[in-house]
Design an enzyme around this catalytic site. Structure first.
Site, PDB file in Angstrom:
ATOM      1  N   LYS A 288       0.840  -1.200   0.000  1.00 29.26           N
ATOM      2  CA  LYS A 288       0.000   0.000   0.000  1.00 29.26           C
ATOM      3  C   LYS A 288       0.876   1.252   0.000  1.00 29.26           C
ATOM      4  CE  LYS A 288      -4.124  -1.610   2.492  1.00 29.26           C
ATOM      5  NZ  LYS A 288      -5.059  -1.428   1.375  1.00 29.26           N
ATOM      6  N   ARG A 362     -10.620 -11.263   1.449  1.00 27.49           N
ATOM      7  CA  ARG A 362     -11.442 -12.327   0.860  1.00 27.49           C
ATOM      8  C   ARG A 362     -10.734 -13.675   0.924  1.00 27.49           C
ATOM      9  NH1 ARG A 362     -11.655  -8.891  -4.584  1.00 27.49           N
ATOM     10  NH2 ARG A 362     -11.318  -7.287  -3.015  1.00 27.49           N
TER      11      ARG A 362
HETATM   12  N1  BES Z   1      -8.399  -3.550   4.171  1.00 27.56           N
HETATM   13  C1  BES Z   1      -8.502  -3.115   2.829  1.00 27.56           C
HETATM   14  C2  BES Z   1      -9.785  -2.334   2.555  1.00 27.56           C
HETATM   15  C3  BES Z   1      -9.823  -0.926   3.091  1.00 27.56           C
HETATM   16  C4  BES Z   1      -9.169   0.095   2.418  1.00 27.56           C
HETATM   17  C5  BES Z   1     -10.571  -0.640   4.199  1.00 27.56           C
HETATM   18  C6  BES Z   1      -9.238   1.385   2.912  1.00 27.56           C
HETATM   19  C7  BES Z   1     -10.638   0.657   4.671  1.00 27.56           C
HETATM   20  C8  BES Z   1      -9.964   1.669   4.033  1.00 27.56           C
HETATM   21  C9  BES Z   1      -8.500  -4.316   1.895  1.00 27.56           C
HETATM   22  O1  BES Z   1      -7.739  -5.393   2.301  1.00 27.56           O
HETATM   23  C10 BES Z   1      -7.910  -3.856   0.605  1.00 27.56           C
HETATM   24  O2  BES Z   1      -6.767  -3.539   0.569  1.00 27.56           O
HETATM   25  N2  BES Z   1      -8.737  -3.834  -0.430  1.00 27.56           N
HETATM   26  C11 BES Z   1      -8.324  -3.375  -1.698  1.00 27.56           C
HETATM   27  C12 BES Z   1      -8.841  -4.337  -2.723  1.00 27.56           C
HETATM   28  C13 BES Z   1      -8.251  -4.157  -4.084  1.00 27.56           C
HETATM   29  C14 BES Z   1      -6.789  -4.530  -4.086  1.00 27.56           C
HETATM   30  C15 BES Z   1      -9.012  -5.012  -5.068  1.00 27.56           C
HETATM   31  C16 BES Z   1      -8.882  -1.979  -1.901  1.00 27.56           C
HETATM   32  O3  BES Z   1      -9.998  -1.693  -1.445  1.00 27.56           O
HETATM   33  O4  BES Z   1      -8.174  -1.161  -2.470  1.00 27.56           O
HETATM   34 MN    MN Z   2      -5.706  -5.222   1.695  1.00 29.55          MN
END
Ligand code: BES
Ligand code: MN
Ligand code: ZN
Length: 509
Positions: A288, A362
């Site tokens: 990230k 997931r």
């Molecule tokens: N934990 C995150 C989702 C999230 C992001 C929650 C920001 C709260 C604030 C999740 O694991 C994630 O990283 N999801 C990605 C999915 C994508 C890679 C398809 C996302 O939402 O960017």
């Molecule tokens: Mn994630």
């Protein structure tokens, strides 16, 4: 904070702080009127002078009212009489909760008037919600490192609810339930607010085990080798990049009585709750960006809500069987981490091509959903901070709801309204499944840029076909950012409401 319930005349009630309500554009409710008359019209003059704000939640504090036994009186606005409803009622009680955290009064009393119950609601609803809102308002995160002398006390020890009619048992129970739910929320908030250096998968497991010991329910903890033996390839693919060992937490709460089936022993099937427990989500190899990455310590809030809920239901002695499952791991980059392009085999046997290691929620949930099958559940609800896309779609007001069963979706929607912890349903149509196609496995773990909350739910649905299932995406609702940064304890109020409603319905069988 201890709650009691009393039938009394408010003007004669001895307390440090007496809390009364008033509407804009309507006469004072009877309870407030009694105090108004005793004090020669001080309250009604204040309202007619426009001194009390129009907005629900506005307050005025009065000291030493002549003819009134209380040391102080707090008048709270319930907003405009003609638009009075759940929202203005909640705003008023949130303000009461806040006022209670700052008062120097040693005890307080909240006078509830019939007229101050929103249309379509009753005293039991009001007491359960009010005690939860007020107790939750007193929450303060106190890191373990805080020295004893810095520990601030929040609010009076004793708060009485003064009701107009005679007190009955269901009202007492409602008060206790509200408080138990707030205590469950406090635990969920603490776990969310703790840094990931303290709140590790092992810490979540220890917390669950401690609750099990305290409230006498069974807790099973699976370690990495147990999960390897079972074949949880998707979950383990996430956990492998981290030094922190993963844990798979299973809580068994048996509050339901054995049913009277033909054999005399038939048990009613449990409700299973599955909470995402990523104690830190760095994204893995699909790292990230740095901005606000600290907030990824909240990525276990789904799991925390399940653990907090178990505290609440055990304290309430809920007459239902409930299973709580929390797959807990850290999602870190590392020499042993999964890579984009890796193909893994889930517990269900279906294979997954990991195209983005940041879509890890997931991957841990799918194995937990398959694991839940063994309990032959009446329904399964998973709770997860799953996608940033859900925040884009719905903002931070409702949680996203997906379900393969309309009745379950409707029940959750209604309970969300009743508990003031709303959800909004999004579609799970067949067409979305095409976006998860992979050349190298049964499915990919991402579905492209569009409709990210939906493709994530579509992925999960492939592991939830054996039972009635709902998925709550709480990415927008589990915590607040900015100045008010912190865990909200959501969607614990919704889940508690759902289980209480289910238990109440079963009583009639
Ligand atoms: N934990 C995150 C989702 C999230 C992001 C929650 C920001 C709260 C604030 C999740 O694991 C994630 O990283 N999801 C990605 C999915 C994508 C890679 C398809 C996302 O939402 O960017
Ligand atoms: Mn994630
Ligand atoms: Zn995540």
């Amino acid at each position: 904070m201890e709650f009691t319930i009393k039938t009394a005349s408010p003007e004669r009630f001895r307390t440090g702080l007496l809390i009364l309500g008033a509407f804009v554009g309507a006469p004072l409710p009877a309870t407030s009127r009694a105090v108004d008359e005793a004090s020669q019209g001080r309250l009604s003059r204040l309202v007619s002078d426009g001194e009390l704000g129009d907005k629900a939640g506005a307050t005025v504090l009065l000291h030493g009212l002549a003819g009134v036994a209380a040391d102080r009186v707090l008048l709270v606005s319930f907003g405009k009489a003609d638009s009075f409803g759940d929202k203005s009622w909640r705003d008023a009680f949130a303000a009461i909760g806040k006022a209670l955290t700052t008062t120097v009064a040693k005890d307080a009393a909240i006078a509830l008037d019939e007229a101050e119950i929103p249309p379509g609601r009753d005293a039991v609803w009001a007491l359960r919600q009010a005690s939860r809102i007020v107790a939750d308002g007193a929450y303060l995160f106190e890191p373990a490192s805080a020295e004893k002398k810095h520990k601030k006390k929040r609010g009076p020890n004793k708060v009485a609810f003064i009701v107009p009619a005679a007190v009955d048992e269901t009202q007492e129970e409602a008060l206790r339930q509200g408080r138990a739910i707030a205590e469950g929320m406090a635990l969920a908030k603490d776990l969310g607010n703790l840094g990931a250096n303290v709140c590790t998968p092992a810490h979540l497991a220890d917390t669950a085990r401690g609750l099990g010991r305290q409230y006498k329910f069974e807790v099973e903890i699976l370690a990495r080798d147990d999960m390897e033996k079972l074949g949880m390839g998707a979950f383990l693919a996430v956990a492998r990049g981290a030094r922190q060992e993963p844990r798979f937490i299973v809580m068994h709460y048996h509050g339901g009585k054995p049913g009277k089936g033909k054999g005399g022993k038939a048990k009613s099937p449990p409700v299973a709750l599955v909470g995402k427990g990523i104690t830190f989500d760095a994204g893995g190899i699909s790292l990230k960006p740095g901005a606000e990455m600290d907030e990824m310590k909240y990525d276990m809030c789904g799991g925390a809500s399940v653990i907090g809920l178990f505290k609440a239901i055990a304290a309430m002695a809920l007459p239902l069987d409930v299973i709580g499952i929390v797959p807990a791991a850290e999602n870190m980059p590392g020499g042993n981490a999964s890579r984009p392009g890796d193909v893994v085999r889930s517990l269900s046997g279906q294979t997954i091509e990991i195209l983005n290691t940041d879509a890890e929620g997931r991957l841990i949930l799918c194995d937990a959903l398959t694991y839940a099958e063994r309990f032959k559940p009446a329904c399964v609800i998973d709770i997860a901070t799953l996608t940033g896309a859900c925040i884009v779609a719905l903002g931070k007001i409702p949680s996203g709801l997906f379900a393969n069963d309309d009745e379950l979706a409707e029940a959750l929607t209604q309970c969300g309204i009743d508990a003031g912890d709303r959800v909004w349903r999004l579609p799970l149509w067949e067409e979305y499944q095409d976006l998860l196609k992979s050349n190298f496995a049964d499915m990919a773990n991402i579905g492209g840029r569009n409709g990210g909350a939906i493709t994530a739910a579509a992925f999960l649905s492939r592991f939830a076909s054996a039972y009635k299932w709902a998925h709550l995406d709480i990415a927008g609702t589990a915590w607040l950012s900015g100045e008010a940064k912190g865990s909200t304890g959501r969607p614990l109020p919704l889940l508690a409401e759902f289980l209480l409603a289910r238990a109440a319905a079963r009583k009639h069988y």
